[in-house]
Design a protein around this motif. Structure first.
Motif, short mmCIF file in Angstrom:
data_model
loop_
_atom_site.label_atom_id
_atom_site.label_comp_id
_atom_site.label_asym_id
_atom_site.label_seq_id
_atom_site.Cartn_x
_atom_site.Cartn_y
_atom_site.Cartn_z
N LEU A 84 29.63 16.69 47.74
CA LEU A 84 30.93 17.10 47.20
C LEU A 84 30.76 18.26 46.22
N GLU A 85 29.65 18.23 45.47
CA GLU A 85 29.40 19.31 44.51
C GLU A 85 29.26 20.65 45.23
N MET A 86 28.52 20.62 46.35
CA MET A 86 28.33 21.86 47.11
C MET A 86 29.66 22.36 47.64
N LEU A 87 30.47 21.44 48.14
CA LEU A 87 31.77 21.81 48.68
C LEU A 87 32.64 22.43 47.59
N VAL A 88 32.65 21.78 46.43
CA VAL A 88 33.47 22.29 45.32
C VAL A 88 32.97 23.65 44.88
N ALA A 89 31.63 23.82 44.85
CA ALA A 89 31.08 25.12 44.45
C ALA A 89 31.52 26.21 45.42
N ASP A 90 31.45 25.90 46.73
CA ASP A 90 31.90 26.87 47.73
C ASP A 90 33.38 27.20 47.57
N ALA A 91 34.16 26.14 47.35
CA ALA A 91 35.60 26.34 47.20
C ALA A 91 35.91 27.19 45.97
N THR A 92 35.16 26.95 44.89
CA THR A 92 35.39 27.73 43.67
C THR A 92 35.06 29.20 43.90
N GLU A 93 34.00 29.43 44.66
CA GLU A 93 33.62 30.81 44.97
C GLU A 93 34.73 31.51 45.76
N VAL A 94 35.28 30.79 46.73
CA VAL A 94 36.38 31.36 47.52
C VAL A 94 37.57 31.65 46.62
N GLN A 95 37.86 30.71 45.72
CA GLN A 95 39.00 30.91 44.83
C GLN A 95 38.80 32.12 43.93
N SER A 96 37.58 32.30 43.45
CA SER A 96 37.37 33.45 42.56
C SER A 96 37.50 34.75 43.34
N ARG A 97 37.16 34.72 44.64
CA ARG A 97 37.39 35.90 45.48
C ARG A 97 38.88 36.19 45.60
N PHE A 98 39.65 35.13 45.77
CA PHE A 98 41.10 35.31 45.85
C PHE A 98 41.64 35.86 44.55
N ARG A 99 41.05 35.43 43.43
CA ARG A 99 41.55 35.90 42.14
C ARG A 99 41.27 37.40 42.01
N ARG A 100 40.04 37.78 42.39
CA ARG A 100 39.69 39.21 42.29
C ARG A 100 40.53 40.04 43.25
N GLY A 101 40.60 39.58 44.50
CA GLY A 101 41.38 40.30 45.50
C GLY A 101 42.85 40.35 45.13
N GLY A 102 43.32 39.30 44.47
CA GLY A 102 44.71 39.22 44.06
C GLY A 102 45.11 40.35 43.14
N TYR A 103 44.17 40.80 42.28
CA TYR A 103 44.46 41.93 41.39
C TYR A 103 44.80 43.16 42.22
N TYR A 104 43.97 43.43 43.23
CA TYR A 104 44.20 44.63 44.05
C TYR A 104 45.49 44.50 44.85
N LEU A 105 45.66 43.33 45.48
CA LEU A 105 46.85 43.13 46.30
C LEU A 105 48.11 43.24 45.45
N GLY A 106 48.11 42.59 44.29
CA GLY A 106 49.27 42.62 43.41
C GLY A 106 49.56 44.04 42.94
N GLY A 107 48.50 44.75 42.57
CA GLY A 107 48.68 46.14 42.14
C GLY A 107 49.27 46.99 43.25
N PHE A 108 48.77 46.77 44.46
CA PHE A 108 49.26 47.50 45.63
C PHE A 108 50.74 47.21 45.86
N LEU A 109 51.11 45.92 45.76
CA LEU A 109 52.52 45.56 45.98
C LEU A 109 53.40 46.16 44.90
N GLY A 110 52.91 46.17 43.65
CA GLY A 110 53.67 46.77 42.55
C GLY A 110 53.91 48.25 42.80
N LEU A 111 52.85 48.93 43.22
CA LEU A 111 52.96 50.36 43.52
C LEU A 111 53.96 50.60 44.64
N LEU A 112 53.90 49.75 45.64
CA LEU A 112 54.79 49.84 46.79
C LEU A 112 56.25 49.74 46.36
#
Lengths: 186, 448
Positions: free
Chosen positions: B368-396
């Motif tokens: 379960l720890e490994m799964l949670v670690a993987d999931a957290t990594e994915v979430q942090s990617r979404f957080r980072r990507g979210g900055y770019y996507l949100g900025g792009f949508l704002g510009l749009l």
């Protein structure tokens, strides 16, 4: 007027060049991650858990995933866990004794006490019932593979999306199958 | 299920005595029995001369054929460019597009296409370990370069998704401009999310919601078939609904086409403002000459323009924070995150649930720890990507607001380079350079 026109033209061409440049840069970066070989989908039989989703989730109906038989791994058992229904009445080819829902496995007597099992691919739906039985009680010589004469090679395989064990992977088109076997001593 | 295993196991155990009696002998005879140990039942030594059959391995499509696809794409694009810019023939563009529909759509089943290629390229650039095939990259890049030189040629004739919609345009209606502009934002939003979901290695949403691929394959799931048929049905009245209001690749092409060096024009020479082409475009991609008095920017417009321009940075920051902040919601689509959420919320499910995902997870050697670690990594990617996507949508949003208050003077009928698919319908209506055109005959009659 002509001043505005030429200014517009200037801005347009500047933007065009920068778009072209960024596209070229993107291509360059992507080239670093690209290979010449084509990729196809395939099932890693050692990861497969025979969940049965290959039969239901392929965009094709029936699925492009079929059961294949690694003959060099097979024990040619009379009592085959992949062929016979658990709790079968007798050990023969009668429909009620067969595990396969479409009777896609052909059982043929070779010599006492060996039987050969052959998949009739046009009947197989890739449900993995026989794979489950063979892996649980036998050598695991029956296993699923994507058949490339059928597969449309979707950009994102619909089965890969739902596979619970990430067993559907991309392999190079030059080596398109991951067929079990090779257990013969070197 | 355990019961079944038990009964079968029992019967197999009885039989094992028989089998092992014969086969144990073989085990010792065969050298290198270490590898043979993995087999419960070793391979029999046949006495009757039985030969092991080969496992059948039907080959995939020959690798060289991908190059052929690419060649077809380049030829179709080059030919259409010539047709649209030089030959000016709608009829030939039509037949080229029908050929492309048959080849890329029905023969090649719609895969691979540049629209989906957006995701492969983003996954290769941002994800780890994804290896792109050169063909996919070429399919993605070539139409973009062509667009930079000649406009949206790809949309006119090479895109099977576009052509299939083009064929069902029977009674196109004009849409109000505000509706077109608002719906026209969707492709950019879709593009942003498609890149985010591909780059995080979650899923390819463009392929998942491709309405026409089921029609090309002549077989689809029920929901996909409904989607495809309803898009085609809507396409009878609203021309090319997918291209105009959904296609994410079209969003990139639109920007590239606006700045293209050459582009299809309605008239081969000077526009004579005959208004014949006014209703020729089913996509509302013709800009009319405007009334200067009505369309002049007022003082209020200037003020709004300044205000909107100043708001762009604010919109970008707000968008970045908003999208990045909702990373938990966005990342739920990822299977690891979904499973980790379930199990962390209710650990009892690990032992009770009969969900295939949970059963498979419990059978694997992942903790379960490994799964949670993987999931957290994915979430942090979404957080980072979210900055770019949100900025792009704002510009749009900011840019489309400023567009509301900018006016451009037009004295002739022109194609809107962003929206025009270079299909060439309007060229047929233009009487300039066509002495046989009824327009001129009417003209002569009037004079006589």
């Amino acid at each position: 007027m002509s001043k505005i026109q030429s200014r517009r033209k200037f801005i347009r061409s500047i933007t065009r060049y920068s778009l072209g440049f960024s596209l070229a840069a993107l291509t360059g970066f992507s080239l670093g991650k690209a290979t010449k070989s084509e990729w196809v989908w395939q099932i890693d039989p050692f990861k497969c858990t025979s969940c049965g989703r290959c039969a239901t989730d392929c965009v094709l109906n029936p699925s492009a995933v079929k059961c294949v038989h690694a003959y060099d791994l097979c024990g040619y058992c009379d009592l085959c866990g992949g062929y016979l229904e658990p709790g079968h009445i007798s050990r023969d080819t009668a429909a009620e004794n067969q595990l396969c829902p479409t009777a896609a496995i052909e059982r043929r007597f070779i010599e006492a006490p060996y039987y050969e099992y052959k998949i009739k691919e046009d009947l197989c739906i890739g449900c993995a019932k026989c794979v489950e039985g063979c892996t649980a009680f036998g050598n695991g010589s029956l296993h699923l593979q994507v058949r490339h004469n059928l597969c449309t090679n979707c950009n994102e395989c619909a089965i890969a999306r739902v596979c619970p064990s990430d067993a559907v992977i991309r392999v190079k088109a030059e080596v398109p199958y991951l067929i079990k076997g090779g257990f013969t001593p070197e | 299920m355990p019961e079944i295993i038990k009964t079968a196991g029992d019967s197999i155990r009885k039989n094992i005595f028989l089998l092992t009696g014969i086969l144990l002998l073989l085990l010792f005879i065969v050298p290198g029995s270490a590898s043979a140990q993995q087999q419960r039942f070793p391979m029999p030594e046949f006495q009757t001369g039985y030969e092991l059959p080969d496992t059948d391995r039907p080959e995939p499509r020959a690798p060289g054929m991908e190059i052929f696809d690419l060649a077809v794409l380049v030829l179709v694009l080059a030919f259409t460019t010539w047709l649209v810019l030089k030959r000016r023939s709608r009829k030939l563009v039509f037949w080229t597009s029908v050929f492309a529909l048959l080849y890329f759509g029905f023969y090649r089943n719609g895969c691979i296409c540049p629209i989906g290629g957006v995701q492969n390229v983003s996954l290769a650039l941002f994800g780890d370990g994804y290896i792109l095939s050169l063909t996919v990259l070429a399919f993605f890049v070539i139409p973009l370069f062509v667009t930079l030189f000649a406009g949206r040629i790809f949309c006119a004739s090479a895109c099977p998704l576009g052509v299939i919609q083009d064929l069902v345009i029977i009674k196109p209606v004009k849409l109000p401009q505000w509706l077109q502009r608002t719906l026209g934002l969707i492709p950019f939003i879709f593009l942003g999310f498609a890149v985010l979901y591909a780059a995080t290695g979650t899923t390819f949403i463009i392929c998942r919601y491709d309405p026409f691929v089921g029609i090309f394959r002549m077989g689809a799931s029920f929901s996909m078939a409904i989607l495809g048929v309803s898009f085609l049905a809507a396409g009878i009245f609203v021309a090319r609904p997918y291209c105009r209001f959904l296609c994410p690749y079209g969003a990139i092409l639109r920007v590239f086409s606006i700045f293209s060096s050459r582009h299809m024009s309605i008239t081969p020479e000077e526009c004579i403002n005959c208004k014949l082409c006014e209703d020729s475009c089913p996509f509302d991609a013709i800009d009319y000459p405007n009334d200067e008095k009505k369309n002049r920017a007022t003082k209020a417009d200037y003020r709004r323009f300044v205000f909107y321009s100043a708001a762009i940075p604010v919109l970008i920051i707000a968008g970045a924070l908003a999208v990045s902040g909702s990373y938990k919601l966005l990342s739920k689509v990822h299977p690891d995150v979904y499973l980790a959420n379930l199990l962390v919320e209710d650990p009892g499910m690990m032992y009770e649930s009969d969900m295939t995902e949970i059963e498979t997870f419990m059978a694997s050697d992942r903790t379960l720890e490994m799964l949670v670690a993987d999931a957290t990594e994915v979430q942090s990617r979404f957080r980072r990507g979210g900055y770019y996507l949100g900025g792009f949508l704002g510009l749009l949003i900011g840019l489309s607001l400023t567009q509301q208050v900018t006016f451009r003077k037009r004295t002739i009928y022109e194609v809107n380079r962003g929206s025009c698919y270079s299909c060439g319908r309007c060229m047929e209506y233009c009487p300039v350079g066509k002495p046989d055109h009824p327009y001129h005959k009417e003209d002569n009659n009037n004079h006589s």
